[in-house]
Design an enzyme around this catalytic site. Sequence first.
Site, short mmCIF file in Angstrom:
data_model
loop_
_atom_site.label_atom_id
_atom_site.label_comp_id
_atom_site.label_asym_id
_atom_site.label_seq_id
_atom_site.Cartn_x
_atom_site.Cartn_y
_atom_site.Cartn_z
CG ASN A 162 -7.68 35.97 -36.11
OD1 ASN A 162 -6.82 36.81 -35.86
ND2 ASN A 162 -8.16 35.77 -37.33
CD1 TRP A 163 -7.42 37.95 -29.65
CD2 TRP A 163 -6.01 39.49 -28.84
NE1 TRP A 163 -7.26 37.70 -28.32
CE2 TRP A 163 -6.39 38.64 -27.79
CE3 TRP A 163 -5.12 40.52 -28.57
CZ2 TRP A 163 -5.92 38.79 -26.48
CZ3 TRP A 163 -4.64 40.68 -27.28
CH2 TRP A 163 -5.04 39.83 -26.24
CG HIS A 198 -8.07 34.75 -41.38
ND1 HIS A 198 -8.90 35.69 -41.95
CD2 HIS A 198 -8.73 34.26 -40.30
CE1 HIS A 198 -10.01 35.78 -41.21
NE2 HIS A 198 -9.93 34.91 -40.21
CD GLU A 213 -11.80 31.36 -39.49
OE1 GLU A 213 -12.02 31.52 -38.29
OE2 GLU A 213 -11.24 32.23 -40.18
N GLY A 223 -17.51 37.51 -39.07
CA GLY A 223 -17.83 38.88 -38.69
C GLY A 223 -19.20 39.34 -39.14
N GLY A 248 -13.09 35.15 -33.65
CA GLY A 248 -12.71 36.54 -33.91
C GLY A 248 -13.29 37.45 -32.84
N GLY A 249 -14.40 38.10 -33.16
CA GLY A 249 -15.00 39.11 -32.28
C GLY A 249 -15.12 38.69 -30.83
P1 13P Z 1 -15.67 36.19 -36.10
O1 13P Z 1 -15.70 35.23 -34.92
O2 13P Z 1 -15.56 37.63 -35.69
O3 13P Z 1 -16.77 35.92 -37.06
O4 13P Z 1 -14.30 35.89 -36.88
C1 13P Z 1 -13.98 34.59 -37.19
C2 13P Z 1 -12.61 34.56 -37.71
O5 13P Z 1 -12.33 35.05 -38.79
C3 13P Z 1 -11.57 33.95 -36.88
O6 13P Z 1 -10.39 33.78 -37.59
#
Ligand code: 13P
Length: 255
Positions: free
Chosen positions: A13-14, A98, A170, A176, A237-238
């Site tokens: 998920n960019w 999300h 999640e 994050g 994410g990251g």
């Molecule tokens: P991170 O991997 O940056 O914690 O983000 C997770 C996320 O929200 C993926 O949708």
Amino acid sequence: MNKQKRQAVIAGNWKMNKTPAETTALINEIKPLVANADCGVVVCVPFVDLHAALDAAKGSNVKVGAQNCHFEKSGAFTGEISADMLKEMGVEYVIIGHSERRTYFGETDVTVNKRTLAALNSGLKVILCVGEYLEQREQGVTAELVSMQTKIALMGVTAEQLKNVIIAYEPVWAIGTGKTATAEQANEVNAVIRATVAELYGADVAETVTVQYGGSMKASNADELLAQPDVDGGLIGGASLVAEDFAAIVKAASK
Ligand code: 13P
């Protein structure tokens, strides 16, 4: 343990990152690194990057997804994008619900359900996100909450349509923040989600549903999380913004 009955999927998920040119470059970097993956590989990019992503991913095992879609087919919804628009472009997946959309853009369980139905009815595959805030975990309501989010999101979704749904657990406190749920915490809630699907569609169907974990998943913790019986991949994410890091997670899911 029935992990053989379902596909592990690693989806990036960019979020609001990367321009079209940067999208082309990153997918070109990712492609050779994941070419031998023994799991699904998806990148969910900003709307304006979809064209570049589809071009760059063409002919590879990297699938392309969007990060949201509207629930109406068309009309006076300034700034929104319909499921049919995505489908016609060749987009395969869309993330729905999300926590960032729930928190910052007024998304509710009901609108998540409407968007899920719209996406499925247009032939898109849905990555449906559920998860609790830290206060809710501390209050001990995680299982009820996640189960309720799952039930409402899936209202009206047929067993046939469910084949096109991935559910991503999640925990909001892990997104994050660098705070990952422990492998046991992730597995426990993923199992609750699977039990909820079993309640709605039967145990056999529930065994086939891919349930991902997301929240600070990275190369260093992916092995442990993905080894859990109810964790069938990840929503990243990251770490999905760096080709080597994303590829390392894909490799962990391919074992
Ligand atoms: P991170 O991997 O940056 O914690 O983000 C997770 C996320 O929200 C993926 O949708």
